[in-house]
Structures are given as structure tokens and as C-alpha cells.
Design a protein around this motif. Structure first.
Motif: not given
Length: 86
Positions: A21-43
Motif C-alpha cells: 500500500a505504501k510503496f507498491g510491488g517489488y518492481g516499483d520498490i526496486f525501480e525507485g531504488l535503482l533510479k535514486k541510486g543513479l541520481e545520487a551517482s551524478s551519472s
């Protein structure tokens, strides 16, 4: 311009209802984590995420059209006392 990194997320279970209910399915959770990691890397790299809930619908992506596969979740049934591991 380079093409995005194509990541297929194979959802092998569903999160518990409060998490879903809060974060969505595992696909949504990992997509968010991957995108945040990419943003943080300044890539300047980009990712394209596809989600495949293989428990409910056992259809899988074409591995020739993916750069990476990410398997998520695992049913607790695997660890029940009937499996001999409990």
C-alpha cells in the motif's frame, strides 16, 4: 546518445499489504531504488525498467532484450516447516 540500460525486474512474490500500500510491488520498490541510486551517482546514464510478476503470470522477458535481470522477493512457503527447513 547511448541507449538506456534495460533492466527486467522479475517479481517472485508480493510484499505484505502494508508495504504494498505504501510503496507498491517489488518492481516499483526496486525501480525507485535503482533510479535514486543513479541520481545520487551524478551519472548521465539512463535506465529502462520493465516489471514481470512471474508468480501470477509466468511470462518472462526475452533475455536478448535485457541488459540485466533482477529477481525480487521469495515466497515464505519455501521456508515453511513442510519444506524440511523449518
Amino acid at each position: 546518445m547511448t541507449r538506456p540500460l534495460r533492466i527486467a525486474v522479475l517479481e517472485c512474490d508480493t510484499p505484505i499489504p502494508p508495504v504494498q500500500a505504501k510503496f507498491g510491488g517489488y518492481g516499483d520498490i526496486f525501480e525507485g531504488l535503482l533510479k535514486k541510486g543513479l541520481e545520487a551517482s551524478s551519472s548521465t546514464a539512463e535506465i529502462e525498467v520493465s516489471k514481470w510478476h512471474v508468480v501470477e503470470n509466468p511470462i518472462y522477458p526475452d533475455p536478448n532484450k535485457c541488459d540485466a535481470l533482477l529477481l525480487t522477493g521469495s515466497s515464505m512457503v519455501v521456508f515453511s516447516s513442510t519444506s524440511g527447513r523449518g
